[in-house]
Design an enzyme around this catalytic site. Structure first.
Site, PDB file in Angstrom:
ATOM      1  N   HIS A  88      -6.877  -4.929  10.706  1.00 41.04           N
ATOM      2  CA  HIS A  88      -6.629  -4.689   9.281  1.00 41.04           C
ATOM      3  C   HIS A  88      -5.356  -5.389   8.809  1.00 41.04           C
ATOM      4  CE1 HIS A  88      -4.286  -0.638  10.020  1.00 41.04           C
ATOM      5  NE2 HIS A  88      -3.439  -1.643   9.942  1.00 41.04           N
ATOM      6  N   ASP A  93       0.832  -1.201   0.000  1.00 32.10           N
ATOM      7  CA  ASP A  93       0.000   0.000   0.000  1.00 32.10           C
ATOM      8  C   ASP A  93       0.868   1.252   0.000  1.00 32.10           C
ATOM      9  OD1 ASP A  93       0.941  -0.334   2.609  1.00 32.10           O
ATOM     10  OD2 ASP A  93      -0.998  -0.941   3.386  1.00 32.10           O
ATOM     11  N   GLU A 152      -9.377  -2.118   5.825  1.00 26.42           N
ATOM     12  CA  GLU A 152      -9.921  -1.829   7.146  1.00 26.42           C
ATOM     13  C   GLU A 152     -11.169  -2.689   7.386  1.00 26.42           C
ATOM     14  OE1 GLU A 152      -8.219  -0.175   9.222  1.00 26.42           O
ATOM     15  OE2 GLU A 152      -7.683   1.854   8.577  1.00 26.42           O
ATOM     16  N   ASN A 201      -6.945  -3.052  14.871  1.00 29.76           N
ATOM     17  CA  ASN A 201      -8.356  -3.269  14.532  1.00 29.76           C
ATOM     18  C   ASN A 201      -8.536  -4.466  13.580  1.00 29.76           C
ATOM     19  OD1 ASN A 201      -7.416  -2.290  12.116  1.00 29.76           O
ATOM     20  ND2 ASN A 201      -8.811  -0.540  11.995  1.00 29.76           N
TER      21      ASN A 201
HETATM   22  P1  PGA Z   1       2.625  -1.968  13.207  1.00 25.53           P
HETATM   23  O1  PGA Z   1       1.428  -1.788  12.174  1.00 25.53           O
HETATM   24  O2  PGA Z   1       3.541  -2.980  12.625  1.00 25.53           O
HETATM   25  O3  PGA Z   1       3.255  -0.593  13.255  1.00 25.53           O
HETATM   26  O4  PGA Z   1       2.039  -2.386  14.500  1.00 25.53           O
HETATM   27  C1  PGA Z   1       0.702  -2.925  11.798  1.00 25.53           C
HETATM   28  C2  PGA Z   1      -0.338  -2.518  10.791  1.00 25.53           C
HETATM   29  O5  PGA Z   1      -1.022  -1.505  11.005  1.00 25.53           O
HETATM   30  O6  PGA Z   1      -0.477  -3.214   9.785  1.00 25.53           O
END
Ligand code: PGA
Length: 242
Positions: free
Chosen positions: A134, A63, A139, A132
């Protein structure tokens, strides 16, 4: 899903790098799917330090924020440059990432689909896990059949990503992201999960119902997924209870 519980973040990063380096040894032209975020930094440090030959490999980023370009410090392009690309001999023309400044994001999404297809698809896809649930910027609520598309970031994700931008107001509200359908087409998936802040969501992802409300539960329908979790992240899993 194969669940591997390791002592700590160092061990997760070591295991993640070992999988990548073994894959590269077996198949030098491997197409890697690459995430950003805090969790994969240890993996990238190890790949950068490995001296491994990436000259025939490719990386496909999951992304990129919409509205900021590759020169922006917080773009995922810059993240990849800092943490991985500038340290390895991967050809610049095989560092695939969506263009966050594309004038028409729908056209750019379609172009990125073709790019992934032309690369031969993703052999080994690494993922982080949002608090959450995702994966990439899919999302909660994103239909599992969606392919590369423009995703709206939730407030939770915006807050989680705000640090580098200085304030949540400056975080882009949208991103171009590969879809769950693209993720499920990867030949092999490794999900990296570290820290007690991920314990509750990892429990739901592993034991809760399969539902688009928790995007990462889609991974349970894929035949080759390894979850590398440290003890802190795995603390609430049923298999880790004893
Ligand atoms: P993080 O992010 O590795 O900074 O915890 C994970 C994500 O949001 O995919």
């Amino acid at each position: 899903v194969r669940l591997v519980i390791l002592d700590d973040y160092t061990a997760v990063s070591d295991a993640a790098a070992a999988i990548a380096l073994e894959q590269l040894r077996r198949r030098p032209e491997t197409v890697f799917g690459m995430p950003t975020g805090g969790t994969p930094v240890g993996l990238y440090q190890r790949l950068a330090a490995s001296g491994a030959d990436f000259s025939r490999a490719a990386t496909v980023n999951l992304d990129e924020y919409l509205g900021i370009g590759p020169d922006h410090r917080e773009s995922f392009y810059q993240f990849m440059l800092r943490h991985l690309w500038q340290h390895i001999n991967l050809a610049p023309e095989r560092r695939y990432i969506p263009d966050g400044l594309a004038p028409d994001p729908q056209v750019e999404s379609a172009r990125y689909e073709r790019t992934i297809e032309a690369a031969g698809g993703i052999d080994l896809l690494y993922l982080g896990l949002g608090t959450n649930g995702h994966i990439a910027f899919n999302e909660p609520g994103t239909p599992w059949e969606w392919r590369t598309h423009v995703g709206n970031l939730t407030e939770e994700t915006i807050r989680a990503n705000a640090a580098g931008f200085g304030s949540p107001d400056r975080v882009p509200r949208q991103a171009i992201t590969i879809g769950i359908a693209n993720i499920l087409e990867a030949r092999q998936i490794v999900l990296l999960v570290s820290g007690k802040g991920k314990a509750q969501i990892l429990r739901e992802v592993c034991h809760g119902p399969l539902t688009p409300a928790l995007p990462a539960t889609a991974l349970r329908s894929h035949p080759n997924v390894t979850v590398l979790a440290d003890r802190a992240a795995a603390a609430l899993l049923e298999s880790a209870a004893g």
